[in-house]
Design an enzyme around this catalytic site. Structure first.
Site, short mmCIF file in Angstrom:
data_model
loop_
_atom_site.label_atom_id
_atom_site.label_comp_id
_atom_site.label_asym_id
_atom_site.label_seq_id
_atom_site.Cartn_x
_atom_site.Cartn_y
_atom_site.Cartn_z
CG ASN A 102 15.29 3.80 -7.19
OD1 ASN A 102 14.32 3.59 -7.95
ND2 ASN A 102 15.63 2.94 -6.24
CG HIS A 104 13.71 0.93 -2.18
ND1 HIS A 104 13.67 -0.13 -3.06
CD2 HIS A 104 13.78 0.39 -0.94
CE1 HIS A 104 13.73 -1.26 -2.39
NE2 HIS A 104 13.80 -0.98 -1.10
#
Ligand code: GAR
Length: 186
Positions: A102, A104
């Site tokens: 991910n 972020h």
């Protein structure tokens, strides 16, 4: 790759592969928002794109099962959440252990969750940035692969700060994919 929005990180990763800065191939993009920028970029870049709309699923587990099927069919080694704005269930995390990444827009563990850039501005910090990490069931948590720091400048607004953070995201995401692959290779 999984994307919900504009898809600038998706395009940056495709570019890194195509310029051979990253020894990888983006074989599939999945979007949950029909017509989103990422979908349009996939068409322009010639990357297969599949719509899996969360609105067609009764719950998160059902959405994640559909994602797993799509990823298995495409025989992917890694799954990269590049602006994937859905909370994932342990189903997806466990289907791709240490293979789910991910990106972020904060220096985790600061400013988890929605609108991390707005959170940083509201907190008045002078330094923020972005984090590429392996995904664990807890939201915006998991082993950090790469971080980049970005100074908050006097007069920054959401748009200007987001733009500088995104430039760093585009730089660190390919590095994170290479690190995740190296980690798996042992
Ligand atoms: C990126 O800035 C990414 O960090 C953020 O969404 C943006 C997507 O931009 N992700 C999150 O906030 C996840 N919690 P993009 O669609 O242009 O790549």
């Amino acid at each position: 790759m999984l994307a919900s929005g504009q898809g600038s990180n998706f395009e940056a990763l495709v570019a890194a592969c195509r310029s051979q800065h990253l020894n990888a191939q983006v074989v599939l993009l999945v979007v949950n928002n029909p017509g989103c920028g990422a979908e349009q970029r996939a068409a322009r870049l010639g990357i297969p794109c599949q719509r899996i709309n969360h609105r067609d699923h009764p719950n998160r587990a059902s959405l994640d099962s559909a994602l797993i099927s799509a990823c298995q069919q495409a025989q992917v080694d890694l799954v990269v959440m590049a602006g994937w704005m859905r909370i994932v269930t342990p189903l997806l995390v466990e289907a791709y252990p240490d293979r789910l990444l991910n990106i972020h827009p904060s220096l985790l563990p600061s400013f988890r969750g929605l609108d991390a850039v707005g959170q940083a501005l509201a907190a008045g910090v002078q330094l923020t940035g972005c984090t590429a990490h392996l995904v664990r069931p807890e939201v915006d948590a998991g082993p950090v692969l790469v971080q980049a720091a970005v100074a908050v400048l006097a007069g920054d607004d959401h748009r200007s700060l987001s733009a500088r953070i995104q430039r760093q995201e585009h730089r660190i995401l390919p590095l994170a994919v290479a690190l995740a692959a190296a980690r798996l290779a042992g």
